[in-house]
Design a protein around this motif. Structure first.
Motif, mmCIF file in Angstrom:
data_model
loop_
_atom_site.group_PDB
_atom_site.id
_atom_site.type_symbol
_atom_site.label_atom_id
_atom_site.label_comp_id
_atom_site.label_asym_id
_atom_site.label_seq_id
_atom_site.Cartn_x
_atom_site.Cartn_y
_atom_site.Cartn_z
ATOM 1 N N MET A 68 0.845 -1.176 0.000
ATOM 2 C CA MET A 68 0.000 0.000 0.000
ATOM 3 C C MET A 68 0.890 1.239 0.000
ATOM 4 N N GLN A 69 1.022 1.800 -1.185
ATOM 5 C CA GLN A 69 1.859 2.992 -1.330
ATOM 6 C C GLN A 69 1.090 4.187 -1.878
ATOM 7 N N ARG A 70 -0.017 3.903 -2.579
ATOM 8 C CA ARG A 70 -0.854 4.963 -3.158
ATOM 9 C C ARG A 70 -2.303 4.636 -2.817
ATOM 10 N N LEU A 71 -2.761 5.226 -1.718
ATOM 11 C CA LEU A 71 -4.082 4.898 -1.178
ATOM 12 C C LEU A 71 -5.083 6.000 -1.446
ATOM 13 N N LEU A 72 -6.289 5.555 -1.693
ATOM 14 C CA LEU A 72 -7.421 6.450 -1.842
ATOM 15 C C LEU A 72 -8.446 6.052 -0.794
ATOM 16 N N VAL A 73 -8.947 7.023 -0.029
ATOM 17 C CA VAL A 73 -9.971 6.766 0.983
ATOM 18 C C VAL A 73 -11.225 7.507 0.548
ATOM 19 N N ILE A 74 -12.311 6.748 0.340
ATOM 20 C CA ILE A 74 -13.569 7.332 -0.117
ATOM 21 C C ILE A 74 -14.716 6.865 0.772
ATOM 22 N N GLY A 75 -15.876 7.483 0.581
ATOM 23 C CA GLY A 75 -17.067 7.105 1.324
ATOM 24 C C GLY A 75 -17.951 8.314 1.519
ATOM 25 N N PRO A 76 -19.112 8.117 2.112
ATOM 26 C CA PRO A 76 -20.036 9.239 2.329
ATOM 27 C C PRO A 76 -19.439 10.291 3.261
ATOM 28 N N CYS A 77 -19.966 11.490 3.162
ATOM 29 C CA CYS A 77 -19.583 12.566 4.078
ATOM 30 C C CYS A 77 -19.871 12.093 5.497
ATOM 31 N N GLY A 78 -18.978 12.380 6.413
ATOM 32 C CA GLY A 78 -19.194 12.010 7.800
ATOM 33 C C GLY A 78 -18.769 10.589 8.146
ATOM 34 N N ARG A 105 -3.219 20.225 -9.456
ATOM 35 C CA ARG A 105 -2.671 19.831 -8.148
ATOM 36 C C ARG A 105 -2.603 18.310 -8.034
ATOM 37 N N LEU A 106 -3.679 17.649 -8.460
ATOM 38 C CA LEU A 106 -3.704 16.180 -8.388
ATOM 39 C C LEU A 106 -2.684 15.546 -9.319
ATOM 40 N N ALA A 107 -2.513 16.113 -10.493
ATOM 41 C CA ALA A 107 -1.559 15.564 -11.464
ATOM 42 C C ALA A 107 -0.157 15.499 -10.861
ATOM 43 N N ASP A 108 0.206 16.519 -10.088
ATOM 44 C CA ASP A 108 1.520 16.531 -9.447
ATOM 45 C C ASP A 108 1.630 15.483 -8.346
ATOM 46 N N ILE A 109 0.522 15.182 -7.693
ATOM 47 C CA ILE A 109 0.536 14.226 -6.572
ATOM 48 C C ILE A 109 0.509 12.784 -7.063
ATOM 49 N N VAL A 110 -0.427 12.448 -7.957
ATOM 50 C CA VAL A 110 -0.648 11.036 -8.309
ATOM 51 C C VAL A 110 0.507 10.394 -9.061
ATOM 52 N N VAL A 111 1.394 11.176 -9.641
ATOM 53 C CA VAL A 111 2.541 10.585 -10.344
ATOM 54 C C VAL A 111 3.689 10.251 -9.406
ATOM 55 N N VAL A 125 -8.859 9.814 -12.251
ATOM 56 C CA VAL A 125 -7.396 9.889 -12.268
ATOM 57 C C VAL A 125 -6.801 9.313 -10.990
ATOM 58 N N ARG A 126 -7.487 9.510 -9.866
ATOM 59 C CA ARG A 126 -6.981 8.946 -8.608
ATOM 60 C C ARG A 126 -7.129 7.430 -8.597
ATOM 61 N N LEU A 127 -8.256 6.928 -9.105
ATOM 62 C CA LEU A 127 -8.466 5.477 -9.173
ATOM 63 C C LEU A 127 -7.409 4.821 -10.057
ATOM 64 N N GLU A 128 -7.094 5.459 -11.151
ATOM 65 C CA GLU A 128 -6.120 4.919 -12.100
ATOM 66 C C GLU A 128 -4.749 4.724 -11.460
ATOM 67 N N ALA A 162 -4.102 4.728 -7.989
ATOM 68 C CA ALA A 162 -4.123 4.125 -6.654
ATOM 69 C C ALA A 162 -3.834 2.627 -6.717
ATOM 70 N N ASP A 163 -3.106 2.135 -5.725
ATOM 71 C CA ASP A 163 -2.935 0.679 -5.627
ATOM 72 C C ASP A 163 -3.916 0.089 -4.618
ATOM 73 N N THR A 164 -4.513 0.941 -3.773
ATOM 74 C CA THR A 164 -5.480 0.500 -2.777
ATOM 75 C C THR A 164 -6.565 1.555 -2.623
ATOM 76 N N ILE A 165 -7.812 1.102 -2.558
ATOM 77 C CA ILE A 165 -8.954 1.992 -2.352
ATOM 78 C C ILE A 165 -9.655 1.526 -1.082
ATOM 79 N N VAL A 166 -9.653 2.356 -0.071
ATOM 80 C CA VAL A 166 -10.358 2.042 1.163
ATOM 81 C C VAL A 166 -11.706 2.748 1.074
ATOM 82 N N TYR A 167 -12.774 1.971 1.042
ATOM 83 C CA TYR A 167 -14.130 2.503 0.876
ATOM 84 C C TYR A 167 -14.866 2.337 2.198
ATOM 85 N N LEU A 168 -15.093 3.448 2.876
ATOM 86 C CA LEU A 168 -15.879 3.431 4.113
ATOM 87 C C LEU A 168 -17.352 3.444 3.705
#
Length: 165
Positions: free
Chosen positions: A1-11, A52-58, A74-77, A79-85
């Motif tokens: 896990m080196q490129r993580l995305l954390v998603i889910g509903p607000c709150g 801003r994201l282009a500079d981060i995700v690479v 672009v983030r999904l593409e 990311a190596d891991t997606i944590v979905y709350l």
């Protein structure tokens, strides 16, 4: 896990989890709310956010929290891991209201300074309609990335997962 995305509903606790995971995995943490909002609740343009994201995700290592459907692909593409709350909306509404009360009149740690927390009825309705709108759009974008998804459906599942790391 080196490129993580954390998603889910607000709150759901995306930013709180991201802070914990960032420390635990020694990853730089980026909050979409901070990338999007400028002081005074001025929204950045889509081009500014994309740049801003282009500079981060690479880069090799990052953790980004937030949904922001217009930039999710672009983030999904990258990311190596997606944590979905994937929490029940009633829990998220309760947590959102608690957050509004806790930070009322001041900026949250995961928000741009100069954007004080406030009650926003439209935002509350957006969350309450999560399952009939934003969730459907999010799930559509997740197609093809299923192997990278860690779907957690309760705070207890999250705790067990964190303990296993």
């Amino acid at each position: 896990m080196q490129r993580l995305l954390v998603i889910g509903p607000c709150g759901a606790g995306k930013s709180t989890l991201s802070t914990v995971l960032g420390k635990k995995l020694d990853l730089p943490v980026f909050h979409m709310d901070q990338l999007n909002w400028r002081p005074g609740w001025i929204e950045s343009s889509k081009d500014e956010i994309r740049a801003r994201l282009a500079d981060i995700v690479v880069t090799d290592r990052w953790l980004i929290d937030g949904n922001y459907g217009g930039t999710l692909a672009v983030r999904l593409e990258h990311a190596d891991t997606i944590v979905y709350l994937d929490y029940p909306i009633r829990l998220c509404v309760l947590r959102l209201l608690r957050r509004i009360w806790k930070y009322r009149g001041q900026s949250r740690p995961d928000m741009t300074e100069g954007c004080p927390e406030r009650f926003d009825l439209a935002f509350l309705f957006y969350l309450m309609r999560w399952n009939s709108g934003p969730r459907i759009r999010t799930e559509t974008q997740l197609k093809g990335h299923e192997a990278k998804i860690i779907r957690l459906q309760s705070p207890q599942e999250l705790d067990r997962w964190l303990d296993s790391l």
